[in-house]
Scaffold this motif. Structure first.
Motif, mmCIF file in Angstrom:
data_model
loop_
_atom_site.group_PDB
_atom_site.id
_atom_site.type_symbol
_atom_site.label_atom_id
_atom_site.label_comp_id
_atom_site.label_asym_id
_atom_site.label_seq_id
_atom_site.Cartn_x
_atom_site.Cartn_y
_atom_site.Cartn_z
ATOM 1 N N HIS A 157 8.604 -9.586 -10.446
ATOM 2 C CA HIS A 157 10.139 -8.855 -10.693
ATOM 3 C C HIS A 157 10.928 -8.501 -9.361
ATOM 4 C CE1 HIS A 157 12.321 -6.147 -13.872
ATOM 5 N NE2 HIS A 157 13.013 -6.392 -12.674
ATOM 6 N N VAL A 205 10.684 -0.820 1.389
ATOM 7 C CA VAL A 205 11.194 -2.127 1.943
ATOM 8 C C VAL A 205 11.552 -1.629 3.386
ATOM 9 C CG1 VAL A 205 11.829 -3.097 -0.412
ATOM 10 C CG2 VAL A 205 13.310 -1.801 0.977
ATOM 11 N N CYS A 226 -2.746 -11.091 4.943
ATOM 12 C CA CYS A 226 -2.331 -10.454 6.141
ATOM 13 C C CYS A 226 -3.340 -9.742 6.838
ATOM 14 C CB CYS A 226 -1.293 -9.435 5.409
ATOM 15 S SG CYS A 226 0.194 -10.566 4.905
ATOM 16 N N PRO A 249 0.768 -1.257 0.007
ATOM 17 C CA PRO A 249 0.102 0.086 -0.082
ATOM 18 C C PRO A 249 0.872 1.339 -0.121
ATOM 19 C CG PRO A 249 -0.388 -1.183 2.088
ATOM 20 C CD PRO A 249 0.320 -2.264 0.958
ATOM 21 N N ASN A 250 1.985 1.334 0.620
ATOM 22 C CA ASN A 250 2.717 2.387 0.620
ATOM 23 C C ASN A 250 3.606 2.734 -0.459
ATOM 24 O OD1 ASN A 250 2.404 3.894 3.367
ATOM 25 N ND2 ASN A 250 3.718 1.823 4.226
ATOM 26 N N GLY A 251 3.843 1.611 -1.317
ATOM 27 C CA GLY A 251 4.569 1.881 -2.464
ATOM 28 C C GLY A 251 3.662 2.206 -3.596
ATOM 29 N N GLY A 297 3.555 1.309 11.084
ATOM 30 C CA GLY A 297 2.598 0.121 10.363
ATOM 31 C C GLY A 297 1.135 0.491 10.152
ATOM 32 N N GLY A 298 0.679 -0.370 9.453
ATOM 33 C CA GLY A 298 -1.147 -0.101 9.082
ATOM 34 C C GLY A 298 -1.136 0.210 7.631
ATOM 35 N N LEU A 358 8.224 -8.720 5.816
ATOM 36 C CA LEU A 358 7.742 -9.148 7.151
ATOM 37 C C LEU A 358 8.875 -9.985 7.824
ATOM 38 C CD1 LEU A 358 4.037 -10.443 5.940
ATOM 39 C CD2 LEU A 358 4.583 -8.187 7.085
ATOM 40 N N TRP A 405 -10.493 -15.324 10.277
ATOM 41 C CA TRP A 405 -9.008 -15.004 10.267
ATOM 42 C C TRP A 405 -8.769 -14.630 11.725
ATOM 43 C CZ3 TRP A 405 -7.224 -10.393 12.208
ATOM 44 C CH2 TRP A 405 -6.348 -9.777 11.390
ATOM 45 N N ALA A 425 8.699 -10.259 1.939
ATOM 46 C CA ALA A 425 10.072 -10.100 2.422
ATOM 47 C C ALA A 425 10.076 -8.934 3.332
ATOM 48 C CB ALA A 425 10.965 -9.867 1.343
ATOM 49 N N GLY A 447 0.792 -6.641 1.781
ATOM 50 C CA GLY A 447 -0.075 -7.029 3.184
ATOM 51 C C GLY A 447 -1.495 -6.965 2.643
ATOM 52 N N TYR A 484 -5.036 -13.993 14.514
ATOM 53 C CA TYR A 484 -3.707 -14.198 14.896
ATOM 54 C C TYR A 484 -3.358 -13.949 16.282
ATOM 55 C CZ TYR A 484 -2.726 -9.136 14.188
ATOM 56 O OH TYR A 484 -2.689 -7.673 14.245
HETATM 57 C C1 LIG Z 1 -1.344 -10.999 9.586
HETATM 58 C C2 LIG Z 1 -1.321 -9.475 9.473
HETATM 59 C C3 LIG Z 1 -2.585 -8.766 9.867
HETATM 60 C C4 LIG Z 1 -2.301 -7.592 9.855
HETATM 61 N N1 LIG Z 1 -3.417 -6.621 10.112
HETATM 62 C C5 LIG Z 1 -3.587 -5.557 9.693
HETATM 63 C C6 LIG Z 1 -4.879 -4.966 9.959
HETATM 64 O O1 LIG Z 1 -5.735 -5.368 10.095
HETATM 65 N N2 LIG Z 1 -4.975 -3.482 9.679
HETATM 66 C C7 LIG Z 1 -3.990 -2.634 9.125
HETATM 67 O O2 LIG Z 1 -4.210 -1.495 8.838
HETATM 68 N N3 LIG Z 1 -2.787 -3.294 9.109
HETATM 69 C C8 LIG Z 1 -2.436 -4.656 9.173
HETATM 70 N N4 LIG Z 1 -1.299 -5.365 9.112
HETATM 71 C C9 LIG Z 1 -0.206 -4.687 8.586
HETATM 72 C C10 LIG Z 1 -0.015 -3.937 7.293
HETATM 73 O O3 LIG Z 1 -0.062 -5.310 6.289
HETATM 74 C C11 LIG Z 1 1.263 -3.359 6.759
HETATM 75 O O4 LIG Z 1 1.369 -2.396 7.740
HETATM 76 C C12 LIG Z 1 1.216 -2.568 5.340
HETATM 77 O O5 LIG Z 1 0.969 -3.791 4.423
HETATM 78 C C13 LIG Z 1 2.603 -2.066 5.375
HETATM 79 O O6 LIG Z 1 2.677 -1.523 3.757
HETATM 80 P P1 LIG Z 1 4.073 -1.354 3.108
HETATM 81 O O7 LIG Z 1 3.509 -0.902 1.892
HETATM 82 O O8 LIG Z 1 5.106 -0.752 4.034
HETATM 83 O O9 LIG Z 1 4.472 -3.010 3.037
HETATM 84 P P2 LIG Z 1 3.849 -4.072 2.248
HETATM 85 O O10 LIG Z 1 2.404 -4.384 2.484
HETATM 86 O O11 LIG Z 1 4.691 -5.213 3.206
HETATM 87 O O12 LIG Z 1 4.583 -4.150 1.031
HETATM 88 C C14 LIG Z 1 5.902 -4.532 0.529
HETATM 89 C C15 LIG Z 1 6.008 -5.111 -0.857
HETATM 90 O O13 LIG Z 1 7.171 -4.768 -1.308
HETATM 91 C C16 LIG Z 1 7.561 -6.082 -1.883
HETATM 92 N N5 LIG Z 1 8.972 -6.191 -2.084
HETATM 93 C C17 LIG Z 1 9.661 -6.478 -1.111
HETATM 94 N N6 LIG Z 1 11.041 -6.677 -1.464
HETATM 95 C C18 LIG Z 1 11.082 -6.340 -2.775
HETATM 96 C C19 LIG Z 1 12.115 -6.373 -3.554
HETATM 97 N N7 LIG Z 1 13.601 -6.577 -3.316
HETATM 98 N N8 LIG Z 1 11.795 -6.237 -5.072
HETATM 99 C C20 LIG Z 1 10.565 -6.421 -5.171
HETATM 100 N N9 LIG Z 1 9.410 -5.993 -4.255
HETATM 101 C C21 LIG Z 1 9.772 -6.263 -3.062
HETATM 102 C C22 LIG Z 1 6.722 -7.113 -1.190
HETATM 103 O O14 LIG Z 1 6.545 -8.348 -2.030
HETATM 104 C C23 LIG Z 1 5.580 -6.506 -0.984
HETATM 105 O O15 LIG Z 1 4.680 -6.733 -1.900
HETATM 106 C C24 LIG Z 1 -1.347 -6.566 9.081
HETATM 107 C C25 LIG Z 1 -0.113 -7.579 8.747
HETATM 108 C C26 LIG Z 1 -0.218 -8.820 8.728
HETATM 109 C C27 LIG Z 1 0.938 -9.634 8.179
#
Ligand SMILES: Cc1cc2nc3c(=O)[nH]c(=O)nc-3n(C[C@H](O)[C@H](O)[C@H](O)COP(=O)(O)OP(=O)(O)OC[C@H]3O[C@@H](n4cnc5c(N)ncnc54)[C@H](O)[C@@H]3O)c2cc1C
Length: 476
Positions: free
Chosen positions: A243, A261, A56, A12-14, A457-458, A413, A363, A411, A40, A365
Motif C-alpha cells: 500500500h 520517509v 540491506c 524499523p523507525n516506522g 541512520g542505523g 535509499l 554479504w 524508496a 532495511g 558492500y
Molecule cells: C546495504 C545496507 C546495509 C546496511 N547495513 C546496516 C547495518 O549493518 N546495521 C545498521 O544498523 N544499519 C544498516 N543499514 C542502514 C539501515 O538499513 C537504515 O538506517 C534503516 O533501515 C533506516 O530505517 P527507517 O525506518 O528510517 O527507513 P527504512 O528502513 O528505509 O524504511 C522505510 C520504509 O518506508 C517504505 N516507504 C517509503 N516510501 C513509502 C510510501 N510512499 N508509501 C508507503 N511506504 C513507503 C519503504 O518501502 C520502507 O519499507 C544498512 C542499509 C543498507 C541499504
C-alpha cells in the motif's frame, strides 16, 4: 475514543513509532509500499533456494543497544515472537597484508593486549567510555536538548569524537593494526576520514562492540521486522503491505501522521501544502554516497589467510588506515575507489539456518558516489581474494545491487544512500532542520520519523521513538 495515528513506511523507525503510540493507547495503522514489512530489515533468497540473504542491513549493535529496542524487548516481548540474537566468537576482524589481522574482542583488555604496542593507548581511549555502559550510547542517541546522564563521559567522548578519525588514529596509535581497526570502524560514517566527527562514529561503534557485541538475528534481519510487526499486532495495531502512499490527501482521518520517509519524499507527499520556507529547507537537504553490494552463496567458508577472520561475523576489508582513508576520499570526490573499503558479513558461519547444509551466505558492500551505476563486483571480490586466496573458487551463486536497485527496493535509499542523508556535522545538528523539534513539520499533526531525523541512520529505532514521543507531547 482512542486517538488514531497513521504511519507511512514500515521500516524499523516506522514500526518503533507505531509500537510506542500503540502502547500509549493509540489505534495505529502502518502503510507500507513493499510486499513485506521491514524496510532495511528485509531478507530474501537472493542466490540459491534456501539461502537467506539480508538485502540491506546485517549486523545489529544499535538494535541491541538502543533504548527504544531495550524498552520494546523488555519482558521478552521480541524473543517471544522469535527474535534471537547470535554472537560470533569475536565481533569484528580486520585483516592486513602478510597474514596479520586486528581483532575487536568483546573485552577491552583482550582487544588492547592483542594490539601489542598500542595496548595502553587503546585501553586509555576505550576503557572509560566502555565503563559507562549504556550511559554513553544512550546519551548519543538522545536529542541534543536532553542533559546527559553521564556528563563527564560525554565530555570525554566529545573531546576526541569531534576529531577526524584519521587524526585520532594517526596520533593515538602507532601500529598498523590499531590504526586500521579504528579506520574501519569510522568508515561506517560514509564521510571522508579527514572530516570532523568521524572519530565519534568509530568510537561509538567500537564502544557498542564492547558493551553489547555486534550480533545478528537468527534466520536473518527479517526476523526483527516480523517480531516488531507481531508486537504491534499484540497491541491492536496493523501493517498494510503493498500500500504505497503518493499523497497525504490519501490518508484516512487521523490525529497524527508519522512519515518514515526522507525529505525528498516528504516534498512529493505534501505537494503544495508545505510552507515555502520549510520546503526550501527540505529541497536543500543533502544525500550521501550510495552503496554497491554483492551477496554470494559459497560451497564452503571463506578461506581466510588469518584464522581470526573466521571467528568474526563482520570483517572489514581495505587494508591500512592510509588505504581506507584514500578509498573513502575517492568516494567523497565522486570517484570509484580502485581498492574500495569493503564491509563484509558472513552470517551462516554462526547461524546455520541461513544456508542449506554445506553452503554459506556472504554479504558485502562498498561505498560509491550517490546514484552510481558502476559495477563494483570485481573490485569487491579482489579485496576478499586479497585476504582469502581461493575465495572466488567457492562461489556458487552471486547477486549484485547498485544504487538504482536499492532505491527500487526501498524508496528511502535515495541514490543508494543508506543513512537517509549525509551525517556530517551540519546535518547531524540540523536533521532535517535546525531546531528543538526536528521531528515536527509545519503541517498540523504531521511528523517525520525516518533516519533523516536525529539520531540518523542505523537500526536503533530511535528516530521513530523520539517522533512518537513528540506526538504524545504535542497532543497531550
Ligand atoms: C546495504 C545496507 C546495509 C546496511 N547495513 C546496516 C547495518 O549493518 N546495521 C545498521 O544498523 N544499519 C544498516 N543499514 C542502514 C539501515 O538499513 C537504515 O538506517 C534503516 O533501515 C533506516 O530505517 P527507517 O525506518 O528510517 O527507513 P527504512 O528502513 O528505509 O524504511 C522505510 C520504509 O518506508 C517504505 N516507504 C517509503 N516510501 C513509502 C510510501 N510512499 N508509501 C508507503 N511506504 C513507503 C519503504 O518501502 C520502507 O519499507 C544498512 C542499509 C543498507 C541499504
Amino acid at each position: 475514543m482512542n486517538r488514531r495515528a497513521v504511519v507511512v513506511g514500515a521500516g524499523p523507525n516506522g514500526l518503533v513509532a507505531a509500537i510506542t503510540l500503540a502502547r500509549a493507547g493509540w489505534r495505529v495503522t502502518v502503510y507500507e509500499a513493499a510486499a513485506r514489512p521491514g524496510g532495511g530489515t528485509r531478507s530474501e533468497e537472493l542466490t540459491l533456494p534456501g539461502a537467506i540473504h539480508d538485502v540491506c542491513l546485517a549486523i545489529h549493535p544499535l538494535a541491541v543497544g538502543s533504548p527504544a529496542f531495550r524498552e520494546i524487548a523488555a519482558g521478552g516481548a521480541l524473543s517471544r515472537h522469535g527474535l534471537e540474537w547470535i554472537h560470533s566468537e569475536v565481533p569484528l576482524a580486520h585483516p592486513l597484508d602478510g597474514g596479520r589481522a586486528a581483532v575487536l574482542h568483546r573485552s577491552v583488555d583482550d582487544t588492547a593486549t592483542a594490539l601489542g604496542r598500542d595496548a595502553s593507548a587503546y585501553r586509555r581511549l576505550f576503557g572509560p567510555l566502555v565503563d559507562a555502559g549504556f550511559g554513553l550510547t544512550d546519551g548519543l542517541l538522545s536529542p541534543l536538548t536532553v542533559p546527559p546522564r553521564h556528563p563527564l563521559t560525554m565530555a570525554r567522548f566529545g573531546a576526541v569524537g569531534i576529531l577526524p578519525a584519521h587524526t585520532l588514529a594517526k596520533r593515538g596509535f602507532a601500529t598498523d593494526e590499531a590504526r586500521a581497526l579504528f579506520a574501519g570502524l569510522a568508515g561506517h560514517s560514509f564521510l571522508s576520514l579527514g572530516s570532523p566527527i568521524t572519530a565519534g562514529y568509530g568510537l561509538m561503534l567500537g564502544v557498542l562492540g564492547h558493551v553489547v557485541g555486534w550480533p545478528l538475528p537468527r534466520g536473518g534481519s527479517q526476523q526483527i521486522a516480523d517480531a516488531l510487526v507481531a508486537v504491534l499486532a499484540d497491541l491492536g495495531g496493523a501493517v498494510e503491505c503493498g500500500h504505497r502512499i503518493d499523497s497525504l490527501a490519501e490518508l484516512p482521518p487521523n490525529d497524527a501522521v508519522l512519515l518514515d520517509v526522507t525529505p525528498r519524499q516528504v516534498l512529493a507527499l505534501a505537494g503544495d501544502a508545505l510552507p515555502s520556507r520549510y520546503a526550501r529547507t527540505l529541497t536543500k537537504y543533502r544525500y550521501g554516497p550510495g552503496v554497491f553490494k554483492v551477496d554470494w552463496a559459497l560451497d564452503g567458508p571463506i578461506p581466510w589467510t588469518n584464522v581470526d577472520c573466521g571467528r568474526a561475523a563482520t570483517v572489514h576489508l581495505g587494508g591500512t588506515l592510509g588505504e581506507i582513508a584514500a578509498a573513502e576520499l575517492d568516494v567523497q570526490r565522486g570517484r570509484h575507489a580502485e581498492r574500495p573499503y569493503v564491509l563484509l558479513a558472513q552470517p551462516s558461519l554462526f547461524d546455520p539456518s541461513r544456508a542449506p547444509a554445506g553452503t554459506h551466505t556472504v554479504w558485502a558492500y562498498c561505498h560509491v558516489p550517490n546514484g552510481s551505476t558502476v559495477d563494483m563486483t570485481d573490485r569487491i571480490e579482489a579485496q576478499v581474494e586479497r585476504f582469502a586466496p581461493g575465495f572466488r573458487d567457492r562461489v556458487i551463486g552471486r547477486h549484485t545491487m547498485n544504487t538504482a536497485a536499492f532505491e527500487a527496493h526501498d524508496a528511502n535509499l535515495v541514490g543508494g544512500d543508506i543513512n537517509g542523508g549525509v551525517g556530517d556535522v551540519r546535518q547531524f545538528v540540523a536533521r532535517p532542520r535546525l531546531g528543538l523539534h526536528p521531528w515536527r513539520t509545519p503541517l498540523d499533526g504531521v511528523f517525520l520519523c525516518s533516519s533523516s531525523t536525529p539520531p540518523g541512520g542505523g537500526v536503533h529505532g530511535m528516530c521513530g521513538w523520539h517522533a512518537a514521543h513528540e506526538v504524545l507531547r504535542s497532543t497531550r
